[in-house]
Scaffold this active site. Structure first.
Site, PDB file in Angstrom:
ATOM      1  N   GLU A  92      38.029  36.777  24.047  1.00  0.00           N
ATOM      2  CA  GLU A  92      37.448  36.847  24.418  1.00  0.00           C
ATOM      3  C   GLU A  92      36.485  35.477  24.476  1.00  0.00           C
ATOM      4  OE1 GLU A  92      33.615  38.292  26.554  1.00  0.00           O
ATOM      5  OE2 GLU A  92      34.616  39.730  25.832  1.00  0.00           O
ATOM      6  N   ASP A 116      29.908  44.583  21.848  1.00  0.00           N
ATOM      7  CA  ASP A 116      31.071  45.232  22.670  1.00  0.00           C
ATOM      8  C   ASP A 116      32.412  45.875  22.342  1.00  0.00           C
ATOM      9  OD1 ASP A 116      28.671  44.649  24.166  1.00  0.00           O
ATOM     10  OD2 ASP A 116      29.577  42.780  24.650  1.00  0.00           O
TER      11      ASP A 116
END
Length: 368
Positions: A145, A157
């Site tokens: 990410e 996350d």
């Protein structure tokens, strides 16, 4: 042909917002909403991606060609980034045929992107026998990410999606990545945690998130510490007096007080005093709204209307600029609190939010 089915959940963060990239503490738990990947190995070096939420022809990419500079800005960057991150780390991965379905709301601050990354990584881990434990797997997903998608997110996350357990909240130290599962059975105490998805959408990769992260780094540099985690709650006043920039000072104040709020919530949960968590959530919202400035009118409306209806506490959750809020309420009062929130949106002619009860659920796993 299918070699297996895997699932990875979204998450709701109970407390600890914008602390993870400051080496701080967070306390998420997994939701029952998942991204499911039905996958099979391919021998031709092709990554073929289908999504039930993206009608049209499947997207085909060559594994050997994947690179951050070739991202497309589409949802496929997330699984492609995972394949790239695994290969960059020296793991031998080949082609993959995968079909995704998901019940994780997108853009709601509930980590739909992390669920997509983690389920892809878990499928590849099993299909190619990579032998990755959940911690390293989560770190590779974050790498995907950050470096491939270009979103400067922290580690929370992906770790929550990969590592949470049913009936527990995850107390994660993002510096050393140590994890503790904290029993979190609100129903047994006559309580509910509502998630209110405002349906106001945001994107973490946009500049506002990055500016705040840079401001936190500037605050740490001004204080001569490696990360804001190193500023104690007791020493906060002295630290703030050493920072000239008012915006940076506010960011530092939020991070230090938010780390302290995580510690308070953990203590309340371990003592079984779940009602005492409510005011801490509300304090957290005020800090995110006033110091970190990542709330929005719709999130403030959820919090204000829920508290007016008798909720024990409420705050925005996730990165901000839209997304979701959480509301801690007595189970018996839950319908009235939800009704008050929905009514407040209707009165202002706003799109009706989605409201559901958050139940701590299992992390990523193989379904079949």
């Amino acid at each position: 042909m299918t070699d297996g089915v895997w699932a990875a959940p979204g998450r709701v963060n109970l407390i600890g917002e914008h602390t993870d990239y400051n080496d701080g503490f967070v306390m998420p738990f997994a939701l029952p909403h998942t991204t499911v990947a039905t996958a099979a190995r391919r021998d031709d070096g092709v990554l073929r991606l289908h999504s039930a939420d993206a009608p049209g022809d499947p997207v085909e990419l060559r594994v050997a060609d994947l690179a951050p500079g070739r991202r497309t800005g589409a949802w496929t960057d997330y699984p492609a980034g995972v394949v790239w991150a695994l290969a960059e780390a020296g793991h031998r991965v080949g082609g993959l045929e995968v079909r995704y379905t998901s019940t994780v709301p997108t853009g709601a601050g509930l980590s739909s992107s992390a669920a997509l990354e983690v389920v892809t990584a878990l499928a590849l881990n099993d299909l190619y026998g990579l032998g990755l434990e959940r911690g390293p797997l989560a770190r590779l997903c974050r790498r995907a990410e950050n470096a491939y998608v270009g979103a400067p997110t922290g580690i929370m996350d992906q770790t929550a999606s990969a590592s949470c357990t049913e009936g527990h909240a995850l107390h994660l130290d993002t510096r050393d990545l140590s994890r503790r599962q904290i029993p979190f059975d609100l129903a047994a105490h006559g309580l509910e945690l509502l998630v209110v998805d405002t349906r106001v959408r945001h994107a973490h990769s946009e500049g506002a998130y990055g500016r705040r992260r840079a401001g936190c780094e500037a605050g740490a540099a001004a204080l001569g510490v490696g990360a804001l985690r190193d500023v104690s709650h007791e020493g906060l006043a002295d630290a703030l007096a050493r920072i000239d920039d008012a915006e940076v000072r506010a960011l530092v104040r939020h991070v230090v007080t938010e780390n302290h709020r995580v510690e308070r919530v953990v203590a309340h949960a371990e003592a079984g005093d779940f009602r005492a968590i409510g005011p801490v959530l509300t304090e957290g919202h005020a800090s995110l709204r006033d110091d970190f400035r990542v709330s929005c009118p719709e999130l403030d409306l959820v919090v204000d209307s829920a508290l007016a209806a008798g909720a024990l506490g409420a705050r925005m959750t996730g990165g901000g600029f839209g997304g979701s809020a959480i509301v801690l309420t007595e189970s018996a009062a839950s319908p009235a609190v939800a009704g008050k929130v929905l009514g407040a949106f209707e009165e202002r002619s706003l799109t009706a939010p989605r409201v559901f009860t958050a139940v701590p659920s299992a992390g990523a796993h193989r379904v079949s």
